[in-house]
Enzyme design. Structure first.
Site, mmCIF file in Angstrom:
data_model
loop_
_atom_site.group_PDB
_atom_site.id
_atom_site.type_symbol
_atom_site.label_atom_id
_atom_site.label_comp_id
_atom_site.label_asym_id
_atom_site.label_seq_id
_atom_site.Cartn_x
_atom_site.Cartn_y
_atom_site.Cartn_z
ATOM 1 N N GLU A 158 79.535 110.366 18.880
ATOM 2 C CA GLU A 158 80.047 110.230 17.506
ATOM 3 C C GLU A 158 79.657 111.385 16.575
ATOM 4 O OE1 GLU A 158 78.818 106.313 16.271
ATOM 5 O OE2 GLU A 158 79.798 105.360 17.972
ATOM 6 N N GLU A 216 84.219 101.891 25.550
ATOM 7 C CA GLU A 216 83.675 100.734 24.809
ATOM 8 C C GLU A 216 84.797 99.793 24.396
ATOM 9 O OE1 GLU A 216 81.054 101.981 21.626
ATOM 10 O OE2 GLU A 216 80.145 103.546 22.850
HETATM 11 O O1 G3I Z 1 66.649 93.961 20.016
HETATM 12 C C1 G3I Z 1 66.430 93.675 18.641
HETATM 13 C C2 G3I Z 1 65.634 92.424 18.500
HETATM 14 O O2 G3I Z 1 64.345 92.643 19.031
HETATM 15 C C3 G3I Z 1 65.557 92.047 17.029
HETATM 16 O O3 G3I Z 1 64.913 90.841 16.878
HETATM 17 C C4 G3I Z 1 66.963 91.919 16.434
HETATM 18 C C5 G3I Z 1 66.954 91.620 14.952
HETATM 19 O O4 G3I Z 1 68.053 92.158 14.295
HETATM 20 O O5 G3I Z 1 67.618 93.144 16.615
HETATM 21 C C6 G3I Z 1 67.763 93.507 17.972
HETATM 22 O O6 G3I Z 1 68.384 94.723 18.051
HETATM 23 C C7 G3I Z 1 69.774 94.729 17.787
HETATM 24 C C8 G3I Z 1 70.459 95.330 19.021
HETATM 25 O O7 G3I Z 1 71.825 95.511 18.771
HETATM 26 C C9 G3I Z 1 70.311 94.430 20.236
HETATM 27 O O8 G3I Z 1 70.936 93.213 20.019
HETATM 28 C C10 G3I Z 1 70.042 95.579 16.582
HETATM 29 O O9 G3I Z 1 69.533 94.921 15.429
HETATM 30 C C11 G3I Z 1 71.527 95.812 16.437
HETATM 31 O O10 G3I Z 1 71.739 96.720 15.371
HETATM 32 C C12 G3I Z 1 72.051 96.416 17.703
HETATM 33 O O11 G3I Z 1 73.437 96.634 17.515
HETATM 34 C C13 G3I Z 1 74.070 97.478 18.472
HETATM 35 C C14 G3I Z 1 74.645 98.689 17.762
HETATM 36 O O12 G3I Z 1 75.406 99.472 18.657
HETATM 37 C C15 G3I Z 1 73.561 99.590 17.185
HETATM 38 O O13 G3I Z 1 72.769 100.125 18.197
HETATM 39 C C16 G3I Z 1 75.165 96.673 19.137
HETATM 40 O O14 G3I Z 1 74.576 95.642 19.930
HETATM 41 C C17 G3I Z 1 76.009 97.591 20.014
HETATM 42 O O15 G3I Z 1 77.132 96.894 20.511
HETATM 43 C C18 G3I Z 1 76.495 98.785 19.204
HETATM 44 O O16 G3I Z 1 77.195 99.640 20.072
HETATM 45 C C19 G3I Z 1 77.784 100.826 19.490
HETATM 46 C C20 G3I Z 1 77.688 101.923 20.524
HETATM 47 O O17 G3I Z 1 76.346 102.107 20.897
HETATM 48 C C21 G3I Z 1 78.306 103.228 20.007
HETATM 49 N N1 G3I Z 1 79.679 103.017 19.568
HETATM 50 C C22 G3I Z 1 79.841 101.934 18.601
HETATM 51 C C23 G3I Z 1 79.271 100.636 19.126
HETATM 52 C C24 G3I Z 1 79.471 99.520 18.133
HETATM 53 O O18 G3I Z 1 78.771 99.779 16.964
#
Ligand code: G3I
Length: 423
Positions: free
Chosen positions: A216, A323
């Site tokens: 990105e 994705e």
């Molecule tokens: O693992 C922690 C957990 O320990 C904690 O208690 C909880 C509280 O919020 O958060 C957990 O982490 C979360 C993680 O996903 C795992 O579930 C994060 O908050 C959350 O922000 C994270 O979101 C991910 C996001 O990327 C940011 O990294 C999404 O699952 C994931 O689907 C999304 O994927 C992205 C790709 O990497 C890049 N392209 C876009 C796509 C969608 O945004």
């Protein structure tokens, strides 16, 4: 026209002991065999077999069975991002456990494995960018930008610029509320990037087949700025991309190195991709594939995807759909992005009317385009196993529901492979 592969009585008997799979259920990886791999993003509940906040043990077991049944490629949805695998500075700042589990899961199930992602403006801890150089006045004085306004549906019916905020929340290096303290020098940041890439890609050398090296980096706004402004681009300069690919190639010369972005169904964003990649190619940067995320919505048509793929293919590199999901939430039909910070808006308002049918039609359309371009496409990866674990759960964007039951969209994807009707 290929007949729909069916699970033999022997495999069905074997599977029946471990899963609740219907013996005559078609299998995605089989119907697309010879065309492209069909993959899925998974999280640590699947790779470690452990219940979590969202899934009971029984549901996790069912998720695992479905992944093994339907897919031949996996990627970690989160576990290889910098904040997860390398949360602290120093040689002991790595956290390999969950990523190791992903790799072990893929290997033991004979799946090909993608690594996501080495360099990204988001989900990168503050320490990576911190140093002793005062930030430019523009960084310290700049007000936190408000959420970008929603834009009307663009002609692509897909991820358009407009809804994306420029980064991710506090504590990270990304744009929205991003780190604005004293910064590392170019040389320091390059060294941190090199160390990170060498350590992570080096650890999984020969196991991870393809890496999202840079994620990105393209700008969503305007027509003149090709690259988004990020701490990577501001501290190192635009050559941070070339450097990242160079370091990844050093770490694993056999790995397929991918540039990954969203919204490439939008002609303006796609043109930026083509401009950037042509420049990298002219500089002999080792870039081997284009990752098109395809976080799209139900107004995406065959024509949009056909045009998208045809134009990306002019780069002469394999295309990976990295994705894939198709948002059915009303809020995601007007303006969509791929950023978690903007996700609430794109999944609100309930589903569009007749959502299951619209979803099936959209999946069939885009998979028919994938089949048309199957010489260019090597991998199609769904972003999540089912609606319940999707990052856009309220948009119910996947082909399996929260109970892992195939939705009409599953039949549509099968139909697109065979060209025929699913009974
Ligand atoms: O693992 C922690 C957990 O320990 C904690 O208690 C909880 C509280 O919020 O958060 C957990 O982490 C979360 C993680 O996903 C795992 O579930 C994060 O908050 C959350 O922000 C994270 O979101 C991910 C996001 O990327 C940011 O990294 C999404 O699952 C994931 O689907 C999304 O994927 C992205 C790709 O990497 C890049 N392209 C876009 C796509 C969608 O945004």
């Amino acid at each position: 026209m290929n007949p729909i592969p069916r699970i033999s009585w022997l495999s069905a008997a074997l599977l029946a002991t471990a899963t609740a799979v219907a013996a005559d259920k078609p299998v995605l990886k089989d119907v697309y065999k010879g065309k492209f791999e069909v993959g899925v993003a998974i999280n640590r509940s699947v790779t470690m077999g452990a219940a979590g906040m969202r899934r009971s043990q029984e549901q996790v077991n069912s998720d695992i069975a479905l992944v093994k049944e339907q897919f031949n490629q996996v990627v970690a949805e989160n576990e290889m991002k910098w904040e997860s695998i390398h949360p602290r500075a120093g040689a002991d700042g790595f956290n390999f456990g969950p990523a190791d589990a992903l790799v072990a899961f893929g290997q033991s199930n004979r799946m090909s494995i993608a690594g996501h992602t080495l360099v990204w403006h988001s989900q990168t801890p503050t320490w990576v960018f911190a140093g002793t150089n005062p930030p430019p006045a523009s960084a310290t004085n700049a007000p936190v930008p408000p959420p970008a306004p929603a834009v009307a549906t663009n002609s692509t019916g897909t991820n358009g610029p407009g809804a994306r905020r420029p980064g991710f929340g506090p504590g990270f290096g990304g744009g929205f509320g991003r780190y604005n303290g004293p910064r590392a020098s170019r040389e320091e940041l390059l060294e941190r990037m090199r160390d990170h890439i060498h350590t992570v890609a080096g650890r999984y050398k020969g196991k991870v087949k393809v890496w999202d090296v840079v994620n990105e980096a393209l700008s969503d706004s305007g027509t003149t700025n090709v690259l988004r402004s990020s701490l990577w681009s501001e501290i190192i300069g635009p050559d941070f991309i070339a450097k990242a690919f160079q370091y990844a190639h050093e770490a694993d010369p056999a790995a397929i190195l991918r540039y990954n972005d969203y919204g490439l169904e939008n002609p303006m964003k796609r043109q930026k991709l083509i401009t950037m990649v042509r420049q990298l190619q002219a500089q002999k940067v080792p870039i081997h594939a284009i990752g098109s995320q395809a976080h799209i919505n139900v107004s995406t048509t065959f024509e949009i995807m056909d045009q998208t793929l045809a134009e990306i293919a002019t780069l002469g590199l394999p295309i990976h759909i990295t994705e894939l999901d198709i948002n059915t939430a009303q809020g995601g039909q007007r303006a969509t992005g791929a950023d978690v910070a903007a996700n609430a808006a794109t999944t609100q308002g309930g589903q569009v009317s007749d959502a299951d049918k619209k979803l099936a039609d959209a999946y069939e359309a885009v998979f028919r385009a994938f089949v048309k371009h199957d010489k260019s496409i090597d991998i199609v990866t769904f972003w999540g196993v089912n609606d319940a674990v999707s990052w856009r759960a309220q948009g119910k964007p996947l082909v399996f529901d929260g109970d892992n039951k195939p939705k009409p969209a599953f039949a549509a994807v099968i139909r697109a492979a065979t060209g025929g009707q699913l009974k």
